[in-house]
Design an enzyme around this catalytic site. Structure first.
Site, PDB file in Angstrom:
ATOM      1  N   ARG A  46      -8.701  -4.376  -2.025  1.00  0.00           N
ATOM      2  CA  ARG A  46      -8.360  -5.621  -1.318  1.00  0.00           C
ATOM      3  C   ARG A  46      -9.450  -6.688  -1.361  1.00  0.00           C
ATOM      4  O   ARG A  46      -9.149  -7.868  -1.246  1.00  0.00           O
ATOM      5  CB  ARG A  46      -8.026  -5.318   0.147  1.00  0.00           C
ATOM      6  CG  ARG A  46      -6.822  -4.424   0.327  1.00  0.00           C
ATOM      7  CD  ARG A  46      -5.569  -5.072  -0.261  1.00  0.00           C
ATOM      8  NE  ARG A  46      -4.399  -4.250  -0.047  1.00  0.00           N
ATOM      9  CZ  ARG A  46      -3.631  -4.321   1.030  1.00  0.00           C
ATOM     10  NH1 ARG A  46      -3.914  -5.167   1.981  1.00  0.00           N
ATOM     11  NH2 ARG A  46      -2.575  -3.541   1.140  1.00  0.00           N
ATOM     12  N   ASN A  60       0.873  -1.182   0.000  1.00  0.00           N
ATOM     13  CA  ASN A  60       0.000   0.000   0.000  1.00  0.00           C
ATOM     14  C   ASN A  60       0.906   1.226   0.000  1.00  0.00           C
ATOM     15  O   ASN A  60       2.099   1.107   0.306  1.00  0.00           O
ATOM     16  CB  ASN A  60      -0.986  -0.040   1.194  1.00  0.00           C
ATOM     17  CG  ASN A  60      -0.304   0.181   2.530  1.00  0.00           C
ATOM     18  OD1 ASN A  60       0.420   1.167   2.713  1.00  0.00           O
ATOM     19  ND2 ASN A  60      -0.516  -0.725   3.476  1.00  0.00           N
ATOM     20  N   ASN A  80      -7.745  -7.939   9.777  1.00  0.00           N
ATOM     21  CA  ASN A  80      -7.799  -8.619   8.485  1.00  0.00           C
ATOM     22  C   ASN A  80      -7.850 -10.144   8.579  1.00  0.00           C
ATOM     23  O   ASN A  80      -7.794 -10.830   7.559  1.00  0.00           O
ATOM     24  CB  ASN A  80      -6.605  -8.208   7.614  1.00  0.00           C
ATOM     25  CG  ASN A  80      -6.581  -6.721   7.355  1.00  0.00           C
ATOM     26  OD1 ASN A  80      -5.605  -6.046   7.645  1.00  0.00           O
ATOM     27  ND2 ASN A  80      -7.674  -6.183   6.834  1.00  0.00           N
ATOM     28  N   ARG A  99       0.660 -11.707   2.275  1.00  0.00           N
ATOM     29  CA  ARG A  99      -0.130 -11.891   3.498  1.00  0.00           C
ATOM     30  C   ARG A  99      -0.882 -13.231   3.533  1.00  0.00           C
ATOM     31  O   ARG A  99      -1.492 -13.563   4.552  1.00  0.00           O
ATOM     32  CB  ARG A  99      -1.122 -10.727   3.695  1.00  0.00           C
ATOM     33  CG  ARG A  99      -0.440  -9.390   3.968  1.00  0.00           C
ATOM     34  CD  ARG A  99      -1.389  -8.368   4.596  1.00  0.00           C
ATOM     35  NE  ARG A  99      -1.778  -8.754   5.953  1.00  0.00           N
ATOM     36  CZ  ARG A  99      -2.610  -8.056   6.718  1.00  0.00           C
ATOM     37  NH1 ARG A  99      -3.144  -6.925   6.259  1.00  0.00           N
ATOM     38  NH2 ARG A  99      -2.930  -8.463   7.934  1.00  0.00           N
ATOM     39  N   CYS A 127      -7.086  -1.399  12.883  1.00  0.00           N
ATOM     40  CA  CYS A 127      -6.426  -2.492  12.148  1.00  0.00           C
ATOM     41  C   CYS A 127      -5.744  -3.475  13.084  1.00  0.00           C
ATOM     42  O   CYS A 127      -5.564  -4.638  12.734  1.00  0.00           O
ATOM     43  CB  CYS A 127      -5.339  -1.968  11.225  1.00  0.00           C
ATOM     44  SG  CYS A 127      -5.846  -0.747  10.058  1.00  0.00           S
ATOM     45  N   ASP A 152     -11.967   0.181   6.785  1.00  0.00           N
ATOM     46  CA  ASP A 152     -11.774   0.687   8.158  1.00  0.00           C
ATOM     47  C   ASP A 152     -10.732   1.805   8.245  1.00  0.00           C
ATOM     48  O   ASP A 152     -10.457   2.315   9.317  1.00  0.00           O
ATOM     49  CB  ASP A 152     -11.471  -0.452   9.153  1.00  0.00           C
ATOM     50  CG  ASP A 152     -10.107  -1.099   8.949  1.00  0.00           C
ATOM     51  OD1 ASP A 152      -9.365  -0.706   8.029  1.00  0.00           O
ATOM     52  OD2 ASP A 152      -9.776  -2.012   9.735  1.00  0.00           O
ATOM     53  N   HIS A 202      -8.561  -0.055   2.702  1.00  0.00           N
ATOM     54  CA  HIS A 202      -9.515  -0.878   3.447  1.00  0.00           C
ATOM     55  C   HIS A 202     -10.619   0.049   3.963  1.00  0.00           C
ATOM     56  O   HIS A 202     -10.340   1.188   4.355  1.00  0.00           O
ATOM     57  CB  HIS A 202      -8.860  -1.508   4.695  1.00  0.00           C
ATOM     58  CG  HIS A 202      -8.065  -2.751   4.440  1.00  0.00           C
ATOM     59  ND1 HIS A 202      -6.850  -2.980   5.057  1.00  0.00           N
ATOM     60  CD2 HIS A 202      -8.315  -3.845   3.672  1.00  0.00           C
ATOM     61  CE1 HIS A 202      -6.392  -4.165   4.673  1.00  0.00           C
ATOM     62  NE2 HIS A 202      -7.248  -4.706   3.840  1.00  0.00           N
TER      63      HIS A 202
HETATM   64  N1  ARG Z   1       0.314  -3.389   5.763  1.00  0.00           N
HETATM   65  C1  ARG Z   1      -1.004  -3.915   5.940  1.00  0.00           C
HETATM   66  C2  ARG Z   1      -1.616  -4.170   4.563  1.00  0.00           C
HETATM   67  O1  ARG Z   1      -1.343  -3.423   3.664  1.00  0.00           O
HETATM   68  C3  ARG Z   1      -1.852  -2.983   6.747  1.00  0.00           C
HETATM   69  C4  ARG Z   1      -3.218  -3.530   7.060  1.00  0.00           C
HETATM   70  C5  ARG Z   1      -4.097  -2.562   7.765  1.00  0.00           C
HETATM   71  N2  ARG Z   1      -5.296  -3.172   8.166  1.00  0.00           N
HETATM   72  C6  ARG Z   1      -6.518  -2.631   8.121  1.00  0.00           C
HETATM   73  N3  ARG Z   1      -7.489  -3.283   8.630  1.00  0.00           N
HETATM   74  N4  ARG Z   1      -6.748  -1.496   7.494  1.00  0.00           N
HETATM   75  O2  ARG Z   1      -2.357  -5.106   4.363  1.00  0.00           O
END
Ligand code: ARG
Length: 280
Positions: free
Chosen positions: A146, A30, A80, A99, A269, A177, A175
């Site tokens: 995502r 991201n 997540n 991930r 997060c 959130d 995301h």
């Molecule tokens: N570096 C993680 C990603 O890019 C951050 C995730 C943040 N999570 C969230 N629920 N917004 O996936």
């Protein structure tokens, strides 16, 4: 003489967190992430611990912890892991291979803790509570960066809930959130430029009271707040949003989370709600 029936003690909300033992910026998925910006490991541990202690102390949550795994630096972002609904959890299908290894560790944790783990078809990406937030009995779900919009109709069928799909258009707010925060059944905070026109209209038509977050505070992850009743835990540096919260009868608790902003995440997060209940 018969004794008065006593009110059952209110249950403490349960949250899942993963300690930042293996946290770092090892890849870029991201726009906030830059490999050359190193994470101060001890500061990250300190900030994470303060958040956990705030949530389990003054905010009254039971914080459960899953084990961090080497090579999976983003596992700290437990929002997540999946979406909990009663004793069921719809496990995430992470979009990026970086991930994807997290899923089996989270699945094991849920199984060991009495949840029924359910899966979406493998070709549909879905990143759990990061992209799916209840406001009342409606699930607001973000898509594009995502999660796939087609995952939302599956979710709706699986859970038997109304799902409103919202397209996210700014890669910084990848995301839901990061740009939308339900506060109570009537109220949500949001950052309008993160949504396309149609999503903004859906929000206006379905959320009685929408609070706009300003750009500088959106970038401090104001929307990425943990809401427990009228208590709200969020990153520092969001004074305008904090005073808005106070006007609305909420109590903001700001705690520094800069080390996690480097990976594009903040308070919300770092936590997953374990007791989202179906409304009967
Ligand atoms: N570096 C993680 C990603 O890019 C951050 C995730 C943040 N999570 C969230 N629920 N917004 O996936």
């Amino acid at each position: 003489m018969a004794t008065e029936p006593r009110e059952p003690a209110p249950r403490r909300p349960r949250l899942l967190m993963v300690p930042p033992e293996h946290y770092g910026i090892l890849y870029e998925i991201n726009p906030w992430m830059h490999r050359e910006v190193s994470v101060a490991a001890s500061t990250a541990v300190e900030q994470w611990t303060r958040l956990r202690d705030l949530l389990s102390g003054p905010l009254g949550a039971d914080v459960h912890q899953a084990s961090p795994q080497p090579g999976l630096p983003d596992m700290v972002f437990t929002a997540n892991a999946g979406l909990v609904y009663g004793d069921r959890v719809i496990l995430s299908n992470f979009r990026y291979p970086e991930r994807q290894g997290e899923a089996r560790h989270f699945a094991r944790w849920f199984e060991e803790h009495g949840f029924r783990v359910e899966y979406l078809p493998a070709h549909l990406s879905f990143e759990g509570e990061g992209d799916a937030l209840f406001l009342g009995d409606t699930l607001f779900a973000g898509y594009y960066w995502r999660s796939d919009v087609r995952a939302h109709s599956r979710l709706s069928e699986m859970l038997g809930v109304r799902v409103l799909s919202l397209q996210l258009v700014d890669p910084h707010y990848y995301h839901l959130d990061t740009c939308f925060c339900p506060l109570d059944e009537q109220t949500a905070a949001y950052y309008p430029p993160a949504f396309d026109d149609y999503a903004r209209r859906v929000l206006a038509a379905n959320v009685p009271q929408l609070i706009e977050v300003e750009p500088a505070e959106a970038a401090r992850f104001a929307c990425n707040a943990v809401v427990l009743g009228r208590q709200v835990a969020l990153n520092t540096g969001c004074p305008v949003f904090e005073s808005r919260l106070r006007d609305l009868g909420f109590t903001p608790h700001a705690t520094p989370l800069d080390e996690f902003l480097k990976a594009g995440g903040s308070a919300k997060c770092l936590t997953l709600h374990l007791d989202r209940q179906p409304l009967s």
